[in-house]
Design an enzyme around this catalytic site. Structure first.
Site: not given
Ligand code: CTP
Length: 401
Positions: A210-213
């Site tokens: 996933t990512n930091h959003s």
């Protein structure tokens, strides 16, 4: 500017232990920029004091003494005429009965009778009192006249019993107030799909890429669209946020699921604020990968590009009159954003530099440049994500005109 800026809100507080939550509601309204005048009934004053409300609104709170004071002959009428909205939270069964039957025997009910603005009621009472046919009849009458009834919720009641009668939380009441104030807004009658959050691509049943959003910018856009009267569908990847009241929420995990959810909608505008993954494991393991099996070699493959899929297909593009994208960049911000604007066939793109500590992921603020399809550009200074959202909605509604 917030939907609540300079709005004159009357908050009626009647006799219930939920009165302590009304102080939080008053504070939230005042913080959002509203001028909040509080009217307490005698019973309301037994639970919370006028000083509590004065302290959070910065304005004097009114009680029944004011009904008999010097201003008495005009106070309720002027309140009734100038208010943008009257919210009674908590509202007892007794006050509901009075409102339904036009009884005006205290400053709050006299004001309610004189008021021409929308009325929002958040009932609070014991479960048996709420279920009583008299209360149900009274609420039905008020609804028929256009009042918005918010709650009550089910749960622990002051009596010690469990039932339906708890006042709903201030944040939810605030959400309903925003909807009422926004219903004649620029996007009334329009539908907007907003995507938000960072998608999750499964490696195995317990692990994801996933990512930091955080989803904050997308959720703020959904709120701003609701504030403008839009019918909002929020397609969201997992986040820690509470969805704005009134949004229809479609929960997804992966970019593939997000694409399917977007293609299942048709709306006037699509605003892709989500950080959809570009890559995913080619073969997600069916069972949890074990340490004892050594370090896994993970092969990745491309996920579908949601915006390109929509804009590349005449059928899908027709689903959305206006398409808006984001460009999260750590270098060559404007060049990369301009390229995405073109290749994804967008009406405008919101470019932000994610390498700055005060903009981009997880923080409350953002610094963006908006690039339009006609070549125009708008540089916004560092501002709150809510203000960025309002500007995006402003441009979206202008393009929909
Ligand atoms: N986007 C999308 N589908 C994806 C990835 C991104 O529709 N699979 C959307 C995003 O929601 C955003 C825009 O495309 O509105 C740009 O996303 P961004 O991650 O900045 O760009 P990418 O196209 O993914 O390119 P790169 O990661 O190489 O910068």
């Amino acid at each position: 500017m917030s939907i609540l800026s300079n709005k004159h809100i009357l908050l009626g507080v009647t006799g219930s232990i939920a009165g302590y939550k009304a102080a939080d509601l008053a504070s939230k309204l005042a913080q959002a920029g509203a001028d909040v005048d509080v009217i307490l009934t005698n019973a309301g004053e037994k639970f919370v004091t006028p000083l509590t409300f004065q302290s959070v609104t910065g304005r004097r709170a009114y009680t029944d003494n004011d009904l008999w004071g010097n201003e008495a002959h005009v106070l309720h009428v002027s309140f009734g005429k100038t208010a943008d909205l009257l919210v009674i939270a908590p509202c007892t069964a007794d006050t509901i009965a009075k409102l339904a039957n036009g009884i005006a025997d205290n400053l709050l009910t006299v004001t309610a009778l004189a008021a021409t603005c929308p009325l929002v009621i958040a009932p609070a009472m014991d479960g048996g009192m709420f279920d009583h046919p008299a209360t149900q009849d009274n609420l039905a009458k008020l609804k028929e006249r256009g009042a918005i009834i918010v709650g009550p919720a089910e749960g622990h009641l002051a009596s010690g019993l469990t039932g339906t009668g708890r006042m709903v939380e201030p944040a939810e009441i605030l959400g309903h107030i925003r909807i009422v104030l926004g219903r004649k807004g620029k996007l009334a009658g329009k539908k907007v799909v907003v995507t938000a959050g960072g998608t999750q691509e499964a490696l195995d049943p317990v692990r994801v890429i996933t990512n930091h959003s955080s989803g904050k910018q997308g959720y703020a856009i959904a709120q701003a669209a609701l504030d403008s009267g839009a019918d909002v569908c929020l397609v969201t990847a997992p986040t820690a946020l509470t969805a704005p009241v009134g949004a229809r929420v479609v929960k997804v995990n992966s970019a593939e699921e997000m694409l399917k959810a977007v293609l299942a909608e048709s709306a006037d505008a699509l605003i892709m604020a989500a950080a959809a993954a570009d890559f995913r494991p080619k073969n997600a393991a069916k069972d949890k990968m074990k340490k004892r099996d050594g370090i896994p070699q993970i092969e990745l493959e491309a996920t579908p590009d949601i915006l390109k899929t929509v804009s590349g297909s005449p059928v899908d593009k027709k689903r959305f009159q206006v398409m808006v994208g984001f460009a999260a960049e750590s270098q060559n911000l404007l060049e990369n954003a301009a390229e995405k604007l073109k290749s994804k066939k967008l009406d405008f793109i919101v470019a932000n530099d994610i390498s700055a500590s005060d903009a981009g992921f997880a923080v409350e603020t953002n610094r963006v440049t908006i690039l339009f399809a006609n070549g125009e550009r708008e540089n916004l200074p560092l501002t709150s994500k809510m203000e960025v959202a309002e500007i995006i909605i402003e441009h979206t509604s202008r393009l929909l005109e």
